[in-house]
Design a protein around this motif. Structure first.
Motif, PDB file in Angstrom:
ATOM      1  N   TRP A   1       4.060   6.067  -5.281  1.00  0.00           N
ATOM      2  CA  TRP A   1       3.975   6.288  -6.714  1.00  0.00           C
ATOM      3  C   TRP A   1       2.808   7.218  -7.062  1.00  0.00           C
ATOM      4  O   TRP A   1       2.900   8.027  -7.973  1.00  0.00           O
ATOM      5  N   PHE A   2       1.718   7.102  -6.311  1.00  0.00           N
ATOM      6  CA  PHE A   2       0.558   7.979  -6.514  1.00  0.00           C
ATOM      7  C   PHE A   2       0.957   9.445  -6.327  1.00  0.00           C
ATOM      8  O   PHE A   2       0.500  10.320  -7.058  1.00  0.00           O
ATOM      9  N   ASP A   3       1.827   9.710  -5.353  1.00  0.00           N
ATOM     10  CA  ASP A   3       2.257  11.081  -5.043  1.00  0.00           C
ATOM     11  C   ASP A   3       3.258  11.648  -6.049  1.00  0.00           C
ATOM     12  O   ASP A   3       3.604  12.819  -5.973  1.00  0.00           O
ATOM     13  N   SER A   4       3.742  10.825  -6.954  1.00  0.00           N
ATOM     14  CA  SER A   4       4.704  11.271  -7.976  1.00  0.00           C
ATOM     15  C   SER A   4       3.981  11.314  -9.326  1.00  0.00           C
ATOM     16  O   SER A   4       3.534  10.273  -9.815  1.00  0.00           O
ATOM     17  N   PRO A   5       3.853  12.497  -9.929  1.00  0.00           N
ATOM     18  CA  PRO A   5       3.096  12.594 -11.193  1.00  0.00           C
ATOM     19  C   PRO A   5       3.553  11.617 -12.277  1.00  0.00           C
ATOM     20  O   PRO A   5       2.722  10.998 -12.943  1.00  0.00           O
ATOM     21  N   GLY A   6       4.850  11.461 -12.464  1.00  0.00           N
ATOM     22  CA  GLY A   6       5.347  10.548 -13.496  1.00  0.00           C
ATOM     23  C   GLY A   6       5.030   9.098 -13.200  1.00  0.00           C
ATOM     24  O   GLY A   6       4.599   8.340 -14.083  1.00  0.00           O
ATOM     25  N   HIS A   7       5.233   8.691 -11.959  1.00  0.00           N
ATOM     26  CA  HIS A   7       4.944   7.308 -11.573  1.00  0.00           C
ATOM     27  C   HIS A   7       3.442   7.037 -11.620  1.00  0.00           C
ATOM     28  O   HIS A   7       3.001   5.963 -12.028  1.00  0.00           O
TER      29      HIS A   7
ATOM     30  N   VAL B   1       0.847  -1.203   0.000  1.00  0.00           N
ATOM     31  CA  VAL B   1       0.000   0.000   0.000  1.00  0.00           C
ATOM     32  C   VAL B   1       0.877   1.245   0.000  1.00  0.00           C
ATOM     33  O   VAL B   1       0.621   2.202  -0.740  1.00  0.00           O
ATOM     34  N   ASP B   2       1.928   1.240   0.804  1.00  0.00           N
ATOM     35  CA  ASP B   2       2.858   2.366   0.848  1.00  0.00           C
ATOM     36  C   ASP B   2       3.530   2.568  -0.509  1.00  0.00           C
ATOM     37  O   ASP B   2       3.720   3.705  -0.955  1.00  0.00           O
TER      38      ASP B   2
END
Length: 165
Positions: free
Chosen positions: A128-134, A122-123
Motif C-alpha cells: 500500500w505504501f508503494d501505491s500513491p492512492g493507498h 508488513v508486506d
C-alpha cells in the motif's frame, strides 16, 4: 455383610477418569482446530492494523481506532472477493460507505484499500505504501478503521481496509 473388592472400585474410577480425560482432550482438539481456522485471518487483520498505526505514528499522524462494525463490512467484501462473487476490486464501495453511514451518521468521509495475497502484515503495508492512492488513505485524516481478511480455496488472502472520519 457386604464385600467390596478394592480392585473393582479402582478399575471403575480409573475407567471414568480415563473417559473424562479422553473427552477433554478430544474437545480441546476440536476447539483448537476451529479457533485456528478462524483466527489466521483475524490475526492478520490485527497485525495489519498495528502496522498501519505504526506507519502513521512514524509520519506524525494519530493512531486509528479499531471498529468492529466497519470490520464486519470490510470482512464481507473480502469474503465476496475470495468466493469469486465479485472481482478483486473496489466494486460496491459506494454501498459499503452507505452501510457505514447508518452506523456513523456523523462520518464525513470514507476510503478503502484492498489487497490480494500479501506475504504478511508488513508486506501488506509495504504494498500500500508503494501505491500513491493507498498510501494517501493510510496517512489520511481518518479516525477509525476496520479490516476484513478472507482466504480463497487456495489459501490466498483478500484484504479490505476501510477508513472513516
Amino acid at each position: 455383610m457386604i464385600l467390596i473388592n478394592p480392585s473393582s472400585i479402582f478399575l471403575r474410577n480409573y475407567a471414568l477418569h480415563s473417559l473424562k480425560y479422553i473427552y477433554l482432550l478430544f474437545s480441546f482438539l476440536i476447539y483448537s482446530n476451529l479457533v485456528e481456522a478462524q483466527s489466521k485471518e483475524e490475526v492478520l487483520a490485527k497485525e495489519i492494523f498495528e502496522e498501519v498505526n505504526e506507519y502513521r505514528l512514524d509520519k506524525n499522524k494519530t493512531e486509528l481506532q479499531w471498529n468492529e462494525a466497519i470490520s464486519k463490512i470490510a470482512q464481507q467484501h473480502s469474503q465476496n472477493m475470495a468466493q469469486g462473487k465479485v472481482k478483486f476490486s473496489h466494486a460496491g464501495f459506494y454501498n459499503r460507505s452507505k452501510m457505514i453511514q447508518k452506523s456513523f451518521p456523523q462520518k464525513k468521509t470514507t476510503a478503502e484499500n484492498v489487497l490480494f495475497n500479501p506475504i504478511d502484515a508488513v508486506d501488506a503495508v509495504d504494498e500500500w505504501f508503494d501505491s500513491p492512492g493507498h498510501n494517501k488513505n493510510m496517512l489520511g485524516d481518518f479516525t477509525h478503521t476496520g479490516i476484513g481478511v478472507a482466504a480463497d480455496r487456495r489459501g490466498r488472502y483478500y484484504i479490505t481496509q476501510i477508513f472513516i472520519r
